[in-house]
Design a protein around this motif. Structure first.
Motif, short mmCIF file in Angstrom:
data_model
loop_
_atom_site.label_atom_id
_atom_site.label_comp_id
_atom_site.label_asym_id
_atom_site.label_seq_id
_atom_site.Cartn_x
_atom_site.Cartn_y
_atom_site.Cartn_z
N MET A 162 0.92 -1.18 -0.01
CA MET A 162 0.15 0.00 0.15
C MET A 162 0.86 1.29 0.04
O MET A 162 0.38 2.38 -0.30
CB MET A 162 -0.87 0.02 1.17
CG MET A 162 -1.96 -1.25 1.09
SD MET A 162 -3.07 -1.11 -0.33
CE MET A 162 -1.98 -2.52 -1.16
N ILE A 163 2.22 1.20 0.29
CA ILE A 163 3.14 2.28 0.32
C ILE A 163 3.53 2.10 -1.11
O ILE A 163 3.35 3.41 -2.00
CB ILE A 163 4.10 1.93 1.49
CG1 ILE A 163 3.57 2.08 2.71
CG2 ILE A 163 5.32 3.14 1.01
CD1 ILE A 163 4.73 1.91 3.89
N VAL A 177 8.06 12.47 -1.11
CA VAL A 177 6.82 11.88 -0.52
C VAL A 177 7.21 11.60 1.09
O VAL A 177 8.27 11.68 1.48
CB VAL A 177 6.53 10.37 -0.95
CG1 VAL A 177 6.21 10.44 -2.25
CG2 VAL A 177 7.41 9.32 -0.56
N ILE A 178 6.15 11.88 1.81
CA ILE A 178 6.09 11.51 3.35
C ILE A 178 5.14 10.45 3.66
O ILE A 178 3.84 10.58 3.25
CB ILE A 178 5.63 12.84 4.00
CG1 ILE A 178 6.59 14.15 3.65
CG2 ILE A 178 5.70 12.53 5.58
CD1 ILE A 178 5.98 15.36 4.22
N VAL A 179 5.58 9.37 4.08
CA VAL A 179 4.67 8.25 4.40
C VAL A 179 4.33 8.15 5.71
O VAL A 179 5.36 8.51 6.79
CB VAL A 179 5.33 6.99 3.80
CG1 VAL A 179 4.69 5.57 4.50
CG2 VAL A 179 5.73 6.85 2.34
N LYS A 180 3.17 8.11 6.27
CA LYS A 180 2.70 7.72 7.47
C LYS A 180 2.22 6.24 7.51
O LYS A 180 0.97 6.09 7.25
CB LYS A 180 1.81 8.66 8.17
CG LYS A 180 1.61 8.65 9.58
CD LYS A 180 0.19 7.68 9.93
CE LYS A 180 0.14 7.48 11.26
NZ LYS A 180 -0.48 6.15 11.37
N ASN A 207 10.29 9.91 2.89
CA ASN A 207 10.30 10.27 4.38
C ASN A 207 9.26 9.30 4.73
O ASN A 207 8.25 9.04 4.29
CB ASN A 207 10.29 11.48 4.70
CG ASN A 207 11.07 12.59 3.97
OD1 ASN A 207 12.24 12.89 4.42
ND2 ASN A 207 10.59 13.41 2.83
N VAL A 208 9.70 8.64 5.95
CA VAL A 208 8.69 7.99 6.76
C VAL A 208 8.49 8.61 8.37
O VAL A 208 9.45 8.55 8.99
CB VAL A 208 9.07 6.47 6.67
CG1 VAL A 208 8.05 5.65 7.76
CG2 VAL A 208 9.16 5.85 5.71
N VAL A 209 7.22 9.13 8.59
CA VAL A 209 7.14 9.64 9.85
C VAL A 209 6.03 8.73 10.46
O VAL A 209 5.22 8.18 10.01
CB VAL A 209 6.42 11.14 9.68
CG1 VAL A 209 7.46 12.14 8.88
CG2 VAL A 209 5.33 11.02 9.05
#
Ligand SMILES: NC(=O)c1ccc[n+]([C@@H]2O[C@H](COP(=O)([O-])OP(=O)(O)OC[C@H]3O[C@@H](n4cnc5c(N)ncnc54)[C@H](O)[C@@H]3O)[C@@H](O)[C@H]2O)c1
Ligand SMILES: N[C@@H](CC=O)C(=O)O
Length: 488
Positions: A162-163, A177-180, A207-209
């Protein structure tokens, strides 16, 4: 933690190329759904740190979009190769934190990696057009341009694919991109970040937050520098994000809940259809947006179908995903309680509990596959996305009635039709109010197809050319007062 490459196990957020702890080391335990043991911790970032991720992504945008599609494609292809090289570790991490059987987790790594590979190529086809001019001495046309900083909030049931289904498209288009990820499954996402770094994807581009969901979305959905919000998850949360994003008019793509009808006509091989219905229902322990949520069977074959479905269902092995099983644990105890409540509601309203002995469950977070017959529209199992290994079956007598019953839901993601009559199939497929209809097969997803729903199952599409468009803006240009061709 038995990883071939221990550096893939990351517990800090990844911002601007830096592994980042939560403010005052604030974090949250991540549990193994099979046994409730603590696997590690997920950093809980505060609002200031989340805002820093937006700043880093915005700063990285110009450099990333300036690369040619071939240069971006090479980075993505290297990332794709690294996913395959580390397939076993990624699958192991996924099974640990999500619970799905290792074989399913390996399949998800392959599935997720395919989106990166596909979009690494597809960005080369982000064509604009020239337009025959209605304006004298003018040249008209369009360009496709990356939308900018793109945020992705993703669920726990497919913690890798899904990411990558989102990030592959966004990165190929030129967007940072910023993934949460879901707090239940952060480790797969953070391993993706480690491999993105090794693939040479520059700081600030991926980025992964991690953090309290409401805090993260409040910051990301209201920051004007964020141009796109892509969400995969429940319809409930999707509606909340639409409201949060409205103030800054963001591009949105939403992959939300499902309530898939699985229609079995009387002209099919009953055992084959029952076998497929079992697979469609119990994949990912039923925790799948494409799961067969309501199974409609023509009355003439109803009893035979129930008998064969029960045989195939009882053959399913339930246990830890690290073992050779078909069904792992549900994601948490709340999910098990919800499954019990759905079964109880159905039986109290007259459904027949054909099979499903919970005393055989191998642990508190496990729910044995359950078959309910004679379900009716007033039952929760008919109206709600069960997201658990609970199958609800009912009979139908004619095609018009079953299509109307299948459409009697606010959801519209995927539907299944089993029949050998092409005219019947065509009429049913056109009548079903769903974004995707699969006929006589379960295998219908993949990188080239436009995945998505209608009604309250979502907005937009992921995968395929349409998936790339979610991260591109069309710019129209008019070059006025242009000279005619030489010699004229
Ligand atoms: N259509 C699809 O492609 C697709 C794919 C997978 C899952 N789903 C859907 O996702 C749901 C199950 O996944 P889930 O339980 O993780 O969904 P969820 O909506 O509870 O959570 C999804 C993501 O949103 C975050 N979130 C939760 N509450 C939030 C809030 N108040 N504000 C901001 N973010 C919040 C979660 O942390 C997670 O990252 C099911 O409805 C399933 O159908 C849909
Ligand atoms: N199985 C779905 C994920 C939804 O839960 C997919 O293939 O995208």
């Amino acid at each position: 933690m038995q990883l071939n490459d221990p550096r893939l196990f990351r517990q800090l957020a990844y911002i601007d190329g830096q592994w980042t702890a939560g403010a005052s080391n604030h974090d949250e335990a991540v549990l193994d759904p099979a046994n409730g043991e603590t696997l590690g911790f997920c950093a809980l970032l505060d609002a200031e740190q989340i805002t820093h991720a937006v700043t880093a992504a915005e700063r990285a945008f110009a450099g990333w979009r300036a690369l040619s599609v071939d240069e971006r494609g090479r980075h993505l292809h290297r990332w794709y190769q690294l996913l395959h090289e580390h397939r076993e570790d990624l699958a192991y991490l996924m099974t640990l934190e999500q619970g799905k059987p290792l074989s399913d987790a390996r399949g998800e790594v392959d599935y997720g990696a395919s989106f990166i590979q596909w979009f690494a190529e597809e960005a080369r086809r982000a064509y604009g057009v020239t337009i025959p001019s209605h304006i004298p001495n003018a040249m008209l046309g369009t360009l496709k341009e990356p939308v900018g900083v793109s945020v992705m909030l993703t669920p726990w049931n497919f913690p890798l694919a899904m990411i990558t289904r989102k990030a592959g498209a966004a990165l190929a288009a030129g967007c940072p991109v910023i993934v949460k990820p879901a707090n239940e499954t952060p480790f797969t996402a953070l391993a993706l970040a480690e491999l993105a770094e090794r693939a040479g994807i520059p700081p600030g581009v991926f980025n992964v937050v991690t953090g309290e969901p409401a805090t993260v979305s409040e910051v990301l959905c209201t920051d004007d520098r964020v141009r796109s919000v892509s969400f995969t998850g429940s319809t409930r949360v999707g509606k909340l994000l639409i409201r949060q994003s409205a103030g800054t008019v963001k591009r949105m793509s939403l992959e939300l809940g499902g309530n898939a009808p699985f229609i079995v006509c009387e002209d099919v091989d009953v055992d084959e259809a029952a076998r497929d219905a079992v697979a469609a229902k119990f994949q990912t322990a039923g925790q799948d947006c494409l799961a067969a949520n309501r199974i409609f069977v023509h009355r003439r074959i109803y009893d035979r179908f129930l008998e064969r479905f029960a045989v195939h269902m009882k053959a399913l092995k339930v246990g830890s995903g690290m073992m050779a099983v078909d069904i792992g644990p549900l994601i948490h105890r709340r999910a098990v309680k919800a499954a019990h409540a759905i079964v109880e509601d159905a039986v109290n309203q007259g459904a027949r509990l054909v099979a499903g002995n919970q005393s055989m469950a191998p642990g508190a977070n496990f729910f044995m596959p359950t078959l309910l017959a004679d379900i009716t529209p007033g039952m929760r199992v008919f109206r709600e996305e069960t997201f658990s290994p609970v199958a609800g079956v009912c009979a139908f007598d004619d095609d018009e009635a079953v299509v109307a019953a299948a459409n009697d839901t606010e959801y519209g993601l995927a539907a299944y039709v089993y029949s050998n009559d092409v005219k019947r199939i065509w009429k049913m497929m056109r009548g079903l109010e769903y974004g995707m209809v699969s006929v006589n097969t379960l295998k219908m997803t993949g990188a080239p197809i436009p995945f998505g729903g209608v009604k309250q199952s979502g907005l937009g599409r992921e995968g395929g050319a349409q998936g790339l468009e979610e991260y591109l803006d069309t710019k129209y240009f008019c070059l006025g007062n242009m000279p005619g061709p030489s010699g004229s």
